[in-house]
Design a protein around this motif. Structure first.
Motif, PDB file in Angstrom:
ATOM      1  N   ALA A 102       0.825  -1.207   0.000  1.00 18.25           N
ATOM      2  CA  ALA A 102       0.000   0.000   0.000  1.00 18.25           C
ATOM      3  C   ALA A 102       0.862   1.261   0.000  1.00 18.25           C
ATOM      4  O   ALA A 102       2.023   1.241   0.408  1.00 18.25           O
ATOM      5  CB  ALA A 102      -0.921  -0.006   1.217  1.00 18.25           C
ATOM      6  N   SER A 103       0.270   2.341  -0.454  1.00 16.73           N
ATOM      7  CA  SER A 103       0.962   3.624  -0.505  1.00 16.73           C
ATOM      8  C   SER A 103       1.373   4.089   0.891  1.00 16.73           C
ATOM      9  O   SER A 103       0.711   3.787   1.879  1.00 16.73           O
ATOM     10  CB  SER A 103       0.035   4.663  -1.136  1.00 16.73           C
ATOM     11  OG  SER A 103       0.707   5.878  -1.309  1.00 16.73           O
ATOM     12  N   ILE A 104       2.439   4.827   0.947  1.00 14.30           N
ATOM     13  CA  ILE A 104       2.993   5.423   2.164  1.00 14.30           C
ATOM     14  C   ILE A 104       3.404   4.361   3.180  1.00 14.30           C
ATOM     15  O   ILE A 104       3.257   4.524   4.381  1.00 14.30           O
ATOM     16  CB  ILE A 104       2.048   6.475   2.790  1.00 14.30           C
ATOM     17  CG1 ILE A 104       1.540   7.423   1.706  1.00 14.30           C
ATOM     18  CG2 ILE A 104       2.747   7.282   3.860  1.00 14.30           C
ATOM     19  CD1 ILE A 104       0.503   8.410   2.179  1.00 14.30           C
ATOM     20  N   CYS A 105       3.902   3.228   2.721  1.00 18.02           N
ATOM     21  CA  CYS A 105       4.457   2.194   3.595  1.00 18.02           C
ATOM     22  C   CYS A 105       5.973   2.181   3.443  1.00 18.02           C
ATOM     23  O   CYS A 105       6.506   2.552   2.415  1.00 18.02           O
ATOM     24  CB  CYS A 105       3.909   0.815   3.238  1.00 18.02           C
ATOM     25  SG  CYS A 105       2.214   0.550   3.731  1.00 18.02           S
ATOM     26  N   ARG A 106       6.638   1.737   4.479  1.00 17.05           N
ATOM     27  CA  ARG A 106       8.091   1.605   4.474  1.00 17.05           C
ATOM     28  C   ARG A 106       8.444   0.156   4.753  1.00 17.05           C
ATOM     29  O   ARG A 106       7.970  -0.436   5.717  1.00 17.05           O
ATOM     30  CB  ARG A 106       8.695   2.512   5.542  1.00 17.05           C
ATOM     31  CG  ARG A 106      10.204   2.404   5.672  1.00 17.05           C
ATOM     32  CD  ARG A 106      10.734   3.297   6.785  1.00 17.05           C
ATOM     33  NE  ARG A 106      10.382   4.666   6.565  1.00 17.05           N
ATOM     34  CZ  ARG A 106      11.181   5.564   5.970  1.00 17.05           C
ATOM     35  NH1 ARG A 106      12.366   5.202   5.561  1.00 17.05           N
ATOM     36  NH2 ARG A 106      10.791   6.801   5.808  1.00 17.05           N
ATOM     37  N   ILE A 107       9.301  -0.408   3.904  1.00 22.97           N
ATOM     38  CA  ILE A 107       9.830  -1.755   4.112  1.00 22.97           C
ATOM     39  C   ILE A 107      11.224  -1.555   4.698  1.00 22.97           C
ATOM     40  O   ILE A 107      12.111  -1.031   4.039  1.00 22.97           O
ATOM     41  CB  ILE A 107       9.910  -2.550   2.795  1.00 22.97           C
ATOM     42  CG1 ILE A 107       8.580  -2.522   2.019  1.00 22.97           C
ATOM     43  CG2 ILE A 107      10.371  -3.976   3.061  1.00 22.97           C
ATOM     44  CD1 ILE A 107       7.440  -3.194   2.697  1.00 22.97           C
ATOM     45  N   GLY A 108      11.417  -1.947   5.942  1.00 23.29           N
ATOM     46  CA  GLY A 108      12.674  -1.716   6.651  1.00 23.29           C
ATOM     47  C   GLY A 108      13.834  -2.510   6.085  1.00 23.29           C
ATOM     48  O   GLY A 108      13.659  -3.526   5.420  1.00 23.29           O
ATOM     49  N   ARG A 109      15.036  -2.041   6.368  1.00 25.33           N
ATOM     50  CA  ARG A 109      16.228  -2.701   5.855  1.00 25.33           C
ATOM     51  C   ARG A 109      16.349  -4.119   6.405  1.00 25.33           C
ATOM     52  O   ARG A 109      15.975  -4.398   7.540  1.00 25.33           O
ATOM     53  CB  ARG A 109      17.484  -1.893   6.129  1.00 25.33           C
ATOM     54  CG  ARG A 109      17.772  -1.649   7.576  1.00 25.33           C
ATOM     55  CD  ARG A 109      18.851  -0.578   7.724  1.00 25.33           C
ATOM     56  NE  ARG A 109      19.126  -0.402   9.132  1.00 25.33           N
ATOM     57  CZ  ARG A 109      20.317  -0.557   9.669  1.00 25.33           C
ATOM     58  NH1 ARG A 109      21.342  -0.843   8.914  1.00 25.33           N
ATOM     59  NH2 ARG A 109      20.483  -0.404  10.958  1.00 25.33           N
ATOM     60  N   TYR A 110      16.837  -5.012   5.564  1.00 29.69           N
ATOM     61  CA  TYR A 110      17.024  -6.433   5.858  1.00 29.69           C
ATOM     62  C   TYR A 110      15.724  -7.167   6.183  1.00 29.69           C
ATOM     63  O   TYR A 110      15.743  -8.282   6.679  1.00 29.69           O
ATOM     64  CB  TYR A 110      18.035  -6.647   6.990  1.00 29.69           C
ATOM     65  CG  TYR A 110      19.423  -6.177   6.651  1.00 29.69           C
ATOM     66  CD1 TYR A 110      20.279  -6.968   5.906  1.00 29.69           C
ATOM     67  CD2 TYR A 110      19.874  -4.934   7.064  1.00 29.69           C
ATOM     68  CE1 TYR A 110      21.551  -6.537   5.576  1.00 29.69           C
ATOM     69  CE2 TYR A 110      21.151  -4.487   6.746  1.00 29.69           C
ATOM     70  CZ  TYR A 110      21.985  -5.297   6.005  1.00 29.69           C
ATOM     71  OH  TYR A 110      23.241  -4.868   5.678  1.00 29.69           O
ATOM     72  N   ALA A 111      14.578  -6.569   5.904  1.00 32.73           N
ATOM     73  CA  ALA A 111      13.292  -7.240   6.134  1.00 32.73           C
ATOM     74  C   ALA A 111      13.064  -8.275   5.035  1.00 32.73           C
ATOM     75  O   ALA A 111      13.572  -8.148   3.923  1.00 32.73           O
ATOM     76  CB  ALA A 111      12.152  -6.233   6.142  1.00 32.73           C
ATOM     77  N   TYR A 112      12.285  -9.298   5.347  1.00 39.47           N
ATOM     78  CA  TYR A 112      11.933 -10.344   4.387  1.00 39.47           C
ATOM     79  C   TYR A 112      10.414 -10.460   4.370  1.00 39.47           C
ATOM     80  O   TYR A 112       9.810 -10.785   5.389  1.00 39.47           O
ATOM     81  CB  TYR A 112      12.565 -11.681   4.779  1.00 39.47           C
ATOM     82  CG  TYR A 112      12.277 -12.771   3.781  1.00 39.47           C
ATOM     83  CD1 TYR A 112      13.122 -12.977   2.703  1.00 39.47           C
ATOM     84  CD2 TYR A 112      11.149 -13.560   3.907  1.00 39.47           C
ATOM     85  CE1 TYR A 112      12.851 -13.963   1.768  1.00 39.47           C
ATOM     86  CE2 TYR A 112      10.863 -14.542   2.985  1.00 39.47           C
ATOM     87  CZ  TYR A 112      11.723 -14.742   1.914  1.00 39.47           C
ATOM     88  OH  TYR A 112      11.455 -15.708   0.992  1.00 39.47           O
ATOM     89  N   VAL A 113       9.811 -10.201   3.216  1.00 38.87           N
ATOM     90  CA  VAL A 113       8.362 -10.290   3.063  1.00 38.87           C
ATOM     91  C   VAL A 113       8.063 -11.509   2.199  1.00 38.87           C
ATOM     92  O   VAL A 113       8.524 -11.598   1.058  1.00 38.87           O
ATOM     93  CB  VAL A 113       7.800  -9.008   2.411  1.00 38.87           C
ATOM     94  CG1 VAL A 113       6.295  -9.119   2.244  1.00 38.87           C
ATOM     95  CG2 VAL A 113       8.166  -7.776   3.229  1.00 38.87           C
ATOM     96  N   GLY A 114       7.316 -12.452   2.741  1.00 38.87           N
ATOM     97  CA  GLY A 114       7.008 -13.691   2.031  1.00 38.87           C
ATOM     98  C   GLY A 114       6.079 -13.463   0.849  1.00 38.87           C
ATOM     99  O   GLY A 114       5.365 -12.463   0.767  1.00 38.87           O
ATOM    100  N   ALA A 115       6.059 -14.413  -0.077  1.00 37.55           N
ATOM    101  CA  ALA A 115       5.264 -14.331  -1.294  1.00 37.55           C
ATOM    102  C   ALA A 115       3.781 -14.139  -0.993  1.00 37.55           C
ATOM    103  O   ALA A 115       3.253 -14.700  -0.034  1.00 37.55           O
ATOM    104  CB  ALA A 115       5.472 -15.585  -2.129  1.00 37.55           C
TER     105      ALA A 115
END
Length: 80
Positions: free
Chosen positions: A25-38
Motif C-alpha cells: 500500500a501507498s505510504i508504507c516503508r519496508i525496513g532494511r534487511y526485512a523479508y516479506v514472504g510471497a
C-alpha cells in the motif's frame, strides 16, 4: 522483487526482500534487511530485520536471522 506491486510513495530500504506478487500500500516503508514472504499483502510499515508472512493482516514472525547471517552480521550479547 518479482511481480510485487508497489503503490505510490513506498520506501524500500537497503537489502529488503519482497516476495512474488506482494501488493504494498501507498505510504508504507519496508525496513532494511526485512523479508516479506510471497503473496503477503502489506498495508502498514514493515520493521527492519523482520520476517513478515500473511494474507491480509501484517504480522511479524521474528527477525530475519538467515538474511543477517548472509550479510555477515555478528551476534552480540543483549542487555535488557
Amino acid at each position: 522483487m518479482n511481480g510485487a506491486t508497489l503503490a505510490g510513495h513506498v520506501t524500500v530500504e537497503d537489502f529488503a526482500t519482497i516476495g512474488a506478487f506482494c501488493p504494498v500500500a501507498s505510504i508504507c516503508r519496508i525496513g532494511r534487511y526485512a523479508y516479506v514472504g510471497a503473496s503477503t499483502v502489506i498495508t502498514q510499515d514493515v520493521p527492519p530485520f523482520s520476517k513478515i508472512v500473511t494474507e491480509r493482516e501484517t504480522k511479524s514472525f521474528g527477525i530475519n536471522a538467515i538474511g543477517l547471517e548472509r550479510k555477515d552480521f555478528q551476534p552480540r550479547a543483549c542487555r535488557f
